[in-house]
Design a protein around this motif. Structure first.
Motif, PDB file in Angstrom:
ATOM      1  N   PRO A  29       0.814  -1.211   0.000  1.00  0.00           N
ATOM      2  CA  PRO A  29       0.000   0.000   0.000  1.00  0.00           C
ATOM      3  C   PRO A  29       0.852   1.267   0.000  1.00  0.00           C
ATOM      4  O   PRO A  29       1.973   1.287   0.497  1.00  0.00           O
ATOM      5  N   GLY A  30       0.295   2.324  -0.558  1.00  0.00           N
ATOM      6  CA  GLY A  30       0.973   3.609  -0.625  1.00  0.00           C
ATOM      7  C   GLY A  30       0.574   4.338  -1.883  1.00  0.00           C
ATOM      8  O   GLY A  30      -0.384   3.958  -2.550  1.00  0.00           O
ATOM      9  N   GLY A  31       1.315   5.390  -2.208  1.00  0.00           N
ATOM     10  CA  GLY A  31       0.982   6.134  -3.410  1.00  0.00           C
ATOM     11  C   GLY A  31       1.852   7.353  -3.600  1.00  0.00           C
ATOM     12  O   GLY A  31       2.836   7.556  -2.892  1.00  0.00           O
ATOM     13  N   ARG A  32       1.445   8.184  -4.555  1.00  0.00           N
ATOM     14  CA  ARG A  32       2.234   9.347  -4.964  1.00  0.00           C
ATOM     15  C   ARG A  32       2.088  10.514  -3.995  1.00  0.00           C
ATOM     16  O   ARG A  32       1.014  10.746  -3.442  1.00  0.00           O
ATOM     17  N   LYS A  33       3.190  11.247  -3.885  1.00  0.00           N
ATOM     18  CA  LYS A  33       3.218  12.446  -3.053  1.00  0.00           C
ATOM     19  C   LYS A  33       2.499  13.599  -3.742  1.00  0.00           C
ATOM     20  O   LYS A  33       2.476  13.681  -4.956  1.00  0.00           O
ATOM     21  N   ARG A  34       1.967  14.487  -2.933  1.00  0.00           N
ATOM     22  CA  ARG A  34       1.409  15.744  -3.413  1.00  0.00           C
ATOM     23  C   ARG A  34       2.472  16.826  -3.247  1.00  0.00           C
ATOM     24  O   ARG A  34       3.423  16.660  -2.485  1.00  0.00           O
ATOM     25  N   ALA A  35       2.299  17.933  -3.932  1.00  0.00           N
ATOM     26  CA  ALA A  35       3.259  19.042  -3.856  1.00  0.00           C
ATOM     27  C   ALA A  35       3.436  19.488  -2.402  1.00  0.00           C
ATOM     28  O   ALA A  35       2.459  19.665  -1.675  1.00  0.00           O
ATOM     29  N   GLY A  36       4.686  19.604  -1.972  1.00  0.00           N
ATOM     30  CA  GLY A  36       4.998  20.076  -0.632  1.00  0.00           C
ATOM     31  C   GLY A  36       4.822  19.047   0.476  1.00  0.00           C
ATOM     32  O   GLY A  36       5.000  19.358   1.646  1.00  0.00           O
ATOM     33  N   GLU A  37       4.480  17.846   0.142  1.00  0.00           N
ATOM     34  CA  GLU A  37       4.212  16.800   1.128  1.00  0.00           C
ATOM     35  C   GLU A  37       5.485  15.982   1.371  1.00  0.00           C
ATOM     36  O   GLU A  37       6.196  15.646   0.430  1.00  0.00           O
ATOM     37  N   SER A  38       5.768  15.637   2.609  1.00  0.00           N
ATOM     38  CA  SER A  38       6.912  14.780   2.916  1.00  0.00           C
ATOM     39  C   SER A  38       6.550  13.328   2.601  1.00  0.00           C
ATOM     40  O   SER A  38       5.370  12.981   2.480  1.00  0.00           O
ATOM     41  N   GLU A  39       7.561  12.498   2.505  1.00  0.00           N
ATOM     42  CA  GLU A  39       7.314  11.075   2.239  1.00  0.00           C
ATOM     43  C   GLU A  39       6.490  10.437   3.355  1.00  0.00           C
ATOM     44  O   GLU A  39       5.584   9.658   3.105  1.00  0.00           O
ATOM     45  N   ARG A  40       6.810  10.778   4.596  1.00  0.00           N
ATOM     46  CA  ARG A  40       6.096  10.198   5.744  1.00  0.00           C
ATOM     47  C   ARG A  40       4.625  10.651   5.764  1.00  0.00           C
ATOM     48  O   ARG A  40       3.726   9.849   5.991  1.00  0.00           O
ATOM     49  N   LYS A  41       4.376  11.933   5.502  1.00  0.00           N
ATOM     50  CA  LYS A  41       2.990  12.425   5.461  1.00  0.00           C
ATOM     51  C   LYS A  41       2.233  11.804   4.298  1.00  0.00           C
ATOM     52  O   LYS A  41       1.051  11.472   4.423  1.00  0.00           O
ATOM     53  N   CYS A  42       2.911  11.626   3.175  1.00  0.00           N
ATOM     54  CA  CYS A  42       2.298  10.957   2.027  1.00  0.00           C
ATOM     55  C   CYS A  42       1.858   9.550   2.417  1.00  0.00           C
ATOM     56  O   CYS A  42       0.739   9.136   2.119  1.00  0.00           O
ATOM     57  N   LEU A  43       2.742   8.830   3.094  1.00  0.00           N
ATOM     58  CA  LEU A  43       2.416   7.460   3.499  1.00  0.00           C
ATOM     59  C   LEU A  43       1.184   7.437   4.403  1.00  0.00           C
ATOM     60  O   LEU A  43       0.253   6.674   4.165  1.00  0.00           O
ATOM     61  N   ARG A  44       1.181   8.265   5.414  1.00  0.00           N
ATOM     62  CA  ARG A  44       0.039   8.296   6.348  1.00  0.00           C
ATOM     63  C   ARG A  44      -1.260   8.658   5.613  1.00  0.00           C
ATOM     64  O   ARG A  44      -2.305   8.072   5.864  1.00  0.00           O
ATOM     65  N   ARG A  45      -1.192   9.640   4.716  1.00  0.00           N
ATOM     66  CA  ARG A  45      -2.392  10.039   3.959  1.00  0.00           C
ATOM     67  C   ARG A  45      -2.884   8.901   3.079  1.00  0.00           C
ATOM     68  O   ARG A  45      -4.068   8.570   3.062  1.00  0.00           O
ATOM     69  N   GLU A  46      -1.962   8.277   2.335  1.00  0.00           N
ATOM     70  CA  GLU A  46      -2.349   7.193   1.424  1.00  0.00           C
ATOM     71  C   GLU A  46      -2.937   6.006   2.184  1.00  0.00           C
ATOM     72  O   GLU A  46      -3.928   5.420   1.743  1.00  0.00           O
ATOM     73  N   ILE A  47      -2.338   5.641   3.307  1.00  0.00           N
ATOM     74  CA  ILE A  47      -2.883   4.533   4.100  1.00  0.00           C
ATOM     75  C   ILE A  47      -4.274   4.905   4.603  1.00  0.00           C
ATOM     76  O   ILE A  47      -5.196   4.087   4.579  1.00  0.00           O
ATOM     77  N   GLY A  48      -4.445   6.152   5.033  1.00  0.00           N
ATOM     78  CA  GLY A  48      -5.766   6.613   5.483  1.00  0.00           C
ATOM     79  C   GLY A  48      -6.809   6.564   4.382  1.00  0.00           C
ATOM     80  O   GLY A  48      -7.972   6.263   4.630  1.00  0.00           O
ATOM     81  N   GLU A  49      -6.393   6.827   3.145  1.00  0.00           N
ATOM     82  CA  GLU A  49      -7.322   6.783   2.018  1.00  0.00           C
ATOM     83  C   GLU A  49      -7.628   5.347   1.601  1.00  0.00           C
ATOM     84  O   GLU A  49      -8.776   5.010   1.326  1.00  0.00           O
ATOM     85  N   GLU A  50      -6.597   4.517   1.518  1.00  0.00           N
ATOM     86  CA  GLU A  50      -6.768   3.148   1.020  1.00  0.00           C
ATOM     87  C   GLU A  50      -7.347   2.207   2.069  1.00  0.00           C
ATOM     88  O   GLU A  50      -8.201   1.387   1.756  1.00  0.00           O
ATOM     89  N   LEU A  51      -6.861   2.308   3.305  1.00  0.00           N
ATOM     90  CA  LEU A  51      -7.268   1.393   4.379  1.00  0.00           C
ATOM     91  C   LEU A  51      -7.586   2.206   5.639  1.00  0.00           C
ATOM     92  O   LEU A  51      -6.823   2.198   6.609  1.00  0.00           O
ATOM     93  N   PRO A  52      -8.718   2.910   5.652  1.00  0.00           N
ATOM     94  CA  PRO A  52      -9.003   3.867   6.726  1.00  0.00           C
ATOM     95  C   PRO A  52      -9.131   3.266   8.127  1.00  0.00           C
ATOM     96  O   PRO A  52      -8.951   3.981   9.106  1.00  0.00           O
ATOM     97  N   LYS A  53      -9.416   1.992   8.263  1.00  0.00           N
ATOM     98  CA  LYS A  53      -9.580   1.373   9.585  1.00  0.00           C
ATOM     99  C   LYS A  53      -8.268   0.779  10.124  1.00  0.00           C
ATOM    100  O   LYS A  53      -8.210   0.342  11.262  1.00  0.00           O
ATOM    101  N   LEU A  54      -7.223   0.773   9.296  1.00  0.00           N
ATOM    102  CA  LEU A  54      -5.947   0.187   9.704  1.00  0.00           C
ATOM    103  C   LEU A  54      -5.239   1.119  10.683  1.00  0.00           C
ATOM    104  O   LEU A  54      -5.096   2.308  10.426  1.00  0.00           O
ATOM    105  N   LYS A  55      -4.810   0.567  11.788  1.00  0.00           N
ATOM    106  CA  LYS A  55      -4.058   1.317  12.798  1.00  0.00           C
ATOM    107  C   LYS A  55      -2.594   0.916  12.674  1.00  0.00           C
ATOM    108  O   LYS A  55      -2.265  -0.259  12.779  1.00  0.00           O
ATOM    109  N   LEU A  56      -1.725   1.901  12.449  1.00  0.00           N
ATOM    110  CA  LEU A  56      -0.294   1.645  12.298  1.00  0.00           C
ATOM    111  C   LEU A  56       0.466   2.086  13.530  1.00  0.00           C
ATOM    112  O   LEU A  56       0.181   3.139  14.094  1.00  0.00           O
ATOM    113  N   GLY A  57       1.457   1.287  13.899  1.00  0.00           N
ATOM    114  CA  GLY A  57       2.407   1.714  14.919  1.00  0.00           C
ATOM    115  C   GLY A  57       3.420   2.636  14.264  1.00  0.00           C
ATOM    116  O   GLY A  57       3.218   3.093  13.139  1.00  0.00           O
TER     117      GLY A  57
END
Length: 125
Positions: A29-57
């Motif tokens: 899971p994951g996806g492309r970054k948006r302008a001005g977005e860090s890699e870590r924020k991109c990951l959290r956003r993409e996981i929230g969009e793709e698998l909204p109920k998944l809780k990550l450590g």
């Protein structure tokens, strides 16, 4: 900086994968970054969009991959993050892009070229 972020999480010999609707290939899971977005924020956003109920450590950057995939010829530009803990139901959020999410063994499944590269590096035969 990488153009996209991917998540790798494994538990009990299985990895978390999602299946793309358009070509039915599996990927981490994951996806492309948006302008001005860090890699870590991109990951959290993409996981929230793709698998909204998944809780990550906590997630940790494993590697930034900037290379040409030898099999596909595709240029890779990905930040690969590892998570030790993930829990919760695998409910699909973005049903236009993703149609399934599963915990499965990392071999014997049709993966995207980038996910195949990641699998081969992290889970060698």
């Amino acid at each position: 900086m990488a153009k996209s972020s991917k998540l790798v999480v494994a538990k009990r010999g299985r990895v978390l994968l999602v299946r793309r609707r358009r070509d039915r290939l599996w990927m981490f899971p994951g996806g492309r970054k948006r302008a001005g977005e860090s890699e870590r924020k991109c990951l959290r956003r993409e996981i929230g969009e793709e698998l909204p109920k998944l809780k990550l450590g906590p997630v940790k950057l494993w590697k930034e991959v900037k290379a040409k995939n030898r099999r596909s010829g595709r240029k890779m530009s990905d930040a690969i993050f590892l998570a030790k803990n993930a829990s919760g139901p695998l409910k699909i959020g973005d049903k236009k892009e993703i149609d399934r999410a599963v915990w499965c063994k990392p071999r014997g499944i049709r993966l995207t070229p980038t996910s195949r590269y990641i699998r081969d590096k992290l889970f060698p035969k």
